[in-house]
Motif scaffolding. Structure first.
Motif: not given
Length: 157
Positions: A1-17
């Motif tokens: 299972m990948s822990k990198t998804t469009r959701a996690t990328q979107a959160l990282a890009k938004a600077g969310v912890s």
């Protein structure tokens, strides 16, 4: 299972912890959100489920505690509409780009108006689907609301 998804990328890009939490997804579970809460050892009120619905025929995203049901009347009112109904699973998958059981409000193909159950804001941290079955992200509900530009309202029955 990948822990990198469009959701996690979107959160990282938004600077969310946020932190990522994987669990054994049970496709035969009667209630996927409740199964996630049990698997994560969390109370159902802190593990939120992401649902896709329609208000007056327009798509919306609804985020509520996994042990609660959405009031269609309250959902319609939250978006100043007249009627609300749940979206068909195939339509939800096509719109979001995610599979049912792995729909995240973050990183959807097309941004849609979103409502976050206001009770979630009482918690320091909540879990929301991370864009894959068996993957949750833990974050501040205020960060989730702000990132999604969501309305906070009471939409549970």
């Amino acid at each position: 299972m990948s822990k990198t998804t469009r959701a996690t990328q979107a959160l990282a890009k938004a600077g969310v912890s946020f932190t990522v939490h994987a669990y054994d997804y049970d496709p035969s579970a009667e209630k996927v959100g409740m199964q996630a809460a049990v698997a994560l050892g969390e109370t159902p009120g802190r593990v939120l489920k992401t649902l896709m619905a329609e208000v007056d025929g327009r798509p919306v995203c609804v985020i509520v505690p996994s042990d609660r049901e959405v009031s269609m009347k309250k959902l319609a009112a939250a978006f100043r509409g007249k009627t609300a109904s749940m979206m068909k699973p195939a339509d939800a998958e096509r719109l979001t780009g995610y599979h049912v059981g792995g729909i995240s409000p973050f990183g959807q193909r097309k941004a849609v108006p979103t409502v976050l159950e206001e009770q979630a804001l009482a918690h320091a941290a909540v879990y929301i689907n991370g864009g894959q079955r068996g993957l949750q992200v833990r974050l501040s509900p205020v960060d989730a609301r702000n990132t999604l530009k969501a309305v906070a309202a009471s939409v549970v029955a």
